[in-house]
Design a protein around this motif. Structure first.
Motif, PDB file in Angstrom:
ATOM      1  N   VAL A   1      13.323  44.281  46.745  1.00  0.00           N
ATOM      2  CA  VAL A   1      12.000  44.770  46.359  1.00  0.00           C
ATOM      3  C   VAL A   1      12.112  45.801  45.242  1.00  0.00           C
ATOM      4  CG1 VAL A   1       9.934  45.975  47.174  1.00  0.00           C
ATOM      5  CG2 VAL A   1      11.049  44.279  48.632  1.00  0.00           C
ATOM      6  N   CYS A   2      12.983  46.821  45.441  1.00  0.00           N
ATOM      7  CA  CYS A   2      13.049  47.906  44.457  1.00  0.00           C
ATOM      8  C   CYS A   2      14.378  47.986  43.707  1.00  0.00           C
ATOM      9  CB  CYS A   2      12.780  49.252  45.135  1.00  0.00           C
ATOM     10  SG  CYS A   2      14.105  49.800  46.245  1.00  0.00           S
ATOM     11  N   GLY A   3      15.393  47.230  44.156  1.00  0.00           N
ATOM     12  CA  GLY A   3      16.673  47.211  43.457  1.00  0.00           C
ATOM     13  C   GLY A   3      17.698  48.222  43.957  1.00  0.00           C
ATOM     14  N   TRP A   4      17.366  48.999  44.991  1.00  0.00           N
ATOM     15  CA  TRP A   4      18.309  49.976  45.524  1.00  0.00           C
ATOM     16  C   TRP A   4      19.536  49.266  46.103  1.00  0.00           C
ATOM     17  CZ3 TRP A   4      20.021  50.487  50.621  1.00  0.00           C
ATOM     18  CH2 TRP A   4      20.783  51.614  50.888  1.00  0.00           C
ATOM     19  N   VAL A   5      20.713  49.851  45.892  1.00  0.00           N
ATOM     20  CA  VAL A   5      21.967  49.335  46.437  1.00  0.00           C
ATOM     21  C   VAL A   5      22.723  50.514  47.036  1.00  0.00           C
ATOM     22  CG1 VAL A   5      24.161  48.221  45.855  1.00  0.00           C
ATOM     23  CG2 VAL A   5      22.081  47.535  44.673  1.00  0.00           C
ATOM     24  N   ASN A   6      23.244  50.356  48.263  1.00  0.00           N
ATOM     25  CA  ASN A   6      24.005  51.457  48.838  1.00  0.00           C
ATOM     26  C   ASN A   6      25.409  51.492  48.238  1.00  0.00           C
ATOM     27  OD1 ASN A   6      24.939  49.201  50.415  1.00  0.00           O
ATOM     28  ND2 ASN A   6      25.506  50.564  52.075  1.00  0.00           N
ATOM     29  N   PRO A   7      26.035  52.676  48.238  1.00  0.00           N
ATOM     30  CA  PRO A   7      27.388  52.793  47.686  1.00  0.00           C
ATOM     31  C   PRO A   7      28.380  51.900  48.429  1.00  0.00           C
ATOM     32  CG  PRO A   7      26.407  54.961  48.011  1.00  0.00           C
ATOM     33  CD  PRO A   7      25.492  53.965  48.659  1.00  0.00           C
ATOM     34  N   TRP A   8      29.329  51.341  47.720  1.00  0.00           N
ATOM     35  CA  TRP A   8      30.290  50.394  48.288  1.00  0.00           C
ATOM     36  C   TRP A   8      31.066  50.997  49.444  1.00  0.00           C
ATOM     37  CZ3 TRP A   8      35.391  51.664  48.451  1.00  0.00           C
ATOM     38  CH2 TRP A   8      35.806  52.697  47.618  1.00  0.00           C
ATOM     39  N   ASN A   9      31.320  52.304  49.415  1.00  0.00           N
ATOM     40  CA  ASN A   9      32.149  52.921  50.450  1.00  0.00           C
ATOM     41  C   ASN A   9      31.396  53.194  51.746  1.00  0.00           C
ATOM     42  OD1 ASN A   9      30.599  54.986  49.405  1.00  0.00           O
ATOM     43  ND2 ASN A   9      32.279  56.422  49.215  1.00  0.00           N
ATOM     44  N   GLU A  10      30.121  52.858  51.826  1.00  0.00           N
ATOM     45  CA  GLU A  10      29.354  53.024  53.062  1.00  0.00           C
ATOM     46  C   GLU A  10      29.432  51.794  53.962  1.00  0.00           C
ATOM     47  OE1 GLU A  10      25.338  54.131  52.253  1.00  0.00           O
ATOM     48  OE2 GLU A  10      25.911  56.047  51.400  1.00  0.00           O
ATOM     49  N   GLY A  11      30.096  50.759  53.530  1.00  0.00           N
ATOM     50  CA  GLY A  11      30.204  49.543  54.327  1.00  0.00           C
ATOM     51  C   GLY A  11      31.045  49.752  55.586  1.00  0.00           C
ATOM     52  N   ASN A  12      31.012  48.760  56.466  1.00  0.00           N
ATOM     53  CA  ASN A  12      31.718  48.848  57.747  1.00  0.00           C
ATOM     54  C   ASN A  12      33.176  48.453  57.682  1.00  0.00           C
ATOM     55  OD1 ASN A  12      29.232  49.500  58.786  1.00  0.00           O
ATOM     56  ND2 ASN A  12      28.815  47.474  59.564  1.00  0.00           N
ATOM     57  N   GLY A  13      33.670  48.045  56.559  1.00  0.00           N
ATOM     58  CA  GLY A  13      35.065  47.619  56.450  1.00  0.00           C
ATOM     59  C   GLY A  13      35.528  47.675  55.009  1.00  0.00           C
ATOM     60  N   ASP A  14      36.799  47.402  54.816  1.00  0.00           N
ATOM     61  CA  ASP A  14      37.356  47.402  53.470  1.00  0.00           C
ATOM     62  C   ASP A  14      36.859  46.199  52.692  1.00  0.00           C
ATOM     63  OD1 ASP A  14      38.827  49.679  54.008  1.00  0.00           O
ATOM     64  OD2 ASP A  14      40.559  48.529  54.713  1.00  0.00           O
ATOM     65  N   LEU A  15      36.656  46.393  51.405  1.00  0.00           N
ATOM     66  CA  LEU A  15      36.295  45.285  50.533  1.00  0.00           C
ATOM     67  C   LEU A  15      37.542  44.454  50.255  1.00  0.00           C
ATOM     68  CD1 LEU A  15      34.032  47.138  47.962  1.00  0.00           C
ATOM     69  CD2 LEU A  15      33.308  45.430  49.617  1.00  0.00           C
ATOM     70  N   PRO A  16      37.375  43.158  50.030  1.00  0.00           N
ATOM     71  CA  PRO A  16      38.540  42.344  49.684  1.00  0.00           C
ATOM     72  C   PRO A  16      39.087  42.763  48.319  1.00  0.00           C
ATOM     73  CG  PRO A  16      36.528  41.048  49.573  1.00  0.00           C
ATOM     74  CD  PRO A  16      36.154  42.399  50.099  1.00  0.00           C
ATOM     75  N   THR A  17      40.360  42.549  48.115  1.00  0.00           N
ATOM     76  CA  THR A  17      40.975  42.860  46.827  1.00  0.00           C
ATOM     77  C   THR A  17      40.840  41.661  45.898  1.00  0.00           C
ATOM     78  OG1 THR A  17      43.131  42.003  47.467  1.00  0.00           O
ATOM     79  CG2 THR A  17      42.683  44.322  47.991  1.00  0.00           C
ATOM     80  N   ALA A  18      41.160  41.869  44.647  1.00  0.00           N
ATOM     81  CA  ALA A  18      41.119  40.770  43.681  1.00  0.00           C
ATOM     82  C   ALA A  18      42.070  39.654  44.097  1.00  0.00           C
ATOM     83  CB  ALA A  18      41.484  41.277  42.288  1.00  0.00           C
ATOM     84  N   GLU A  19      43.206  40.017  44.679  1.00  0.00           N
ATOM     85  CA  GLU A  19      44.185  39.023  45.109  1.00  0.00           C
ATOM     86  C   GLU A  19      43.658  38.157  46.247  1.00  0.00           C
ATOM     87  OE1 GLU A  19      44.925  42.266  44.687  1.00  0.00           O
ATOM     88  OE2 GLU A  19      46.206  42.158  42.920  1.00  0.00           O
ATOM     89  N   ASP A  20      42.649  38.641  46.994  1.00  0.00           N
ATOM     90  CA  ASP A  20      42.044  37.859  48.069  1.00  0.00           C
ATOM     91  C   ASP A  20      41.126  36.749  47.545  1.00  0.00           C
ATOM     92  OD1 ASP A  20      43.251  39.409  50.067  1.00  0.00           O
ATOM     93  OD2 ASP A  20      41.592  40.851  50.047  1.00  0.00           O
ATOM     94  N   ASP A  21      40.719  36.844  46.291  1.00  0.00           N
ATOM     95  CA  ASP A  21      39.841  35.847  45.682  1.00  0.00           C
ATOM     96  C   ASP A  21      40.620  34.563  45.427  1.00  0.00           C
ATOM     97  OD1 ASP A  21      38.269  34.287  43.936  1.00  0.00           O
ATOM     98  OD2 ASP A  21      37.435  36.048  42.963  1.00  0.00           O
ATOM     99  N   PRO A  22      40.122  33.421  45.916  1.00  0.00           N
ATOM    100  CA  PRO A  22      40.857  32.168  45.690  1.00  0.00           C
ATOM    101  C   PRO A  22      41.004  31.804  44.214  1.00  0.00           C
ATOM    102  CG  PRO A  22      38.820  31.764  46.932  1.00  0.00           C
ATOM    103  CD  PRO A  22      38.918  33.236  46.697  1.00  0.00           C
ATOM    104  N   ASP A  23      40.154  32.354  43.349  1.00  0.00           N
ATOM    105  CA  ASP A  23      40.252  32.073  41.916  1.00  0.00           C
ATOM    106  C   ASP A  23      41.129  33.065  41.168  1.00  0.00           C
ATOM    107  OD1 ASP A  23      38.563  29.854  42.098  1.00  0.00           O
ATOM    108  OD2 ASP A  23      36.778  31.118  41.945  1.00  0.00           O
ATOM    109  N   TYR A  24      41.737  33.990  41.875  1.00  0.00           N
ATOM    110  CA  TYR A  24      42.594  34.989  41.244  1.00  0.00           C
ATOM    111  C   TYR A  24      43.783  34.283  40.597  1.00  0.00           C
ATOM    112  CZ  TYR A  24      45.465  39.167  40.682  1.00  0.00           C
ATOM    113  OH  TYR A  24      46.215  40.186  40.167  1.00  0.00           O
TER     114      TYR A  24
END
Length: 60
Positions: free
Chosen positions: A30-53
């Motif tokens: 609706v308004c475009g707000w995004v919460n900071p990445w570090n507020e998530g419940n777990g670690d973000l995947p790394t670039a190496e986790d991407d199958p297209d890496y």
């Protein structure tokens, strides 16, 4: 990332709309707000986790 994704729900901090996300990461359509990445419940995947890496090929 071995953790199973979980659908989570909260109110947008900017406009109050009920929004849904994955593992505590949100984006309000609706308004475009995004919460900071570090507020998530777990670690973000790394670039190496991407199958297209790009993988290094062994030299011959």
């Amino acid at each position: 990332m071995s953790r199973t994704p979980e659908i989570t729900r909260t109110e947008c901090r900017q406009c109050g709309t009920e929004i849904f996300g994955v593992n505590g990461r949100y984006s309000c359509t609706v308004c475009g707000w995004v919460n900071p990445w570090n507020e998530g419940n777990g670690d973000l995947p790394t670039a190496e986790d991407d199958p297209d890496y790009p993988r290094r090929r062994p030299r011959r």
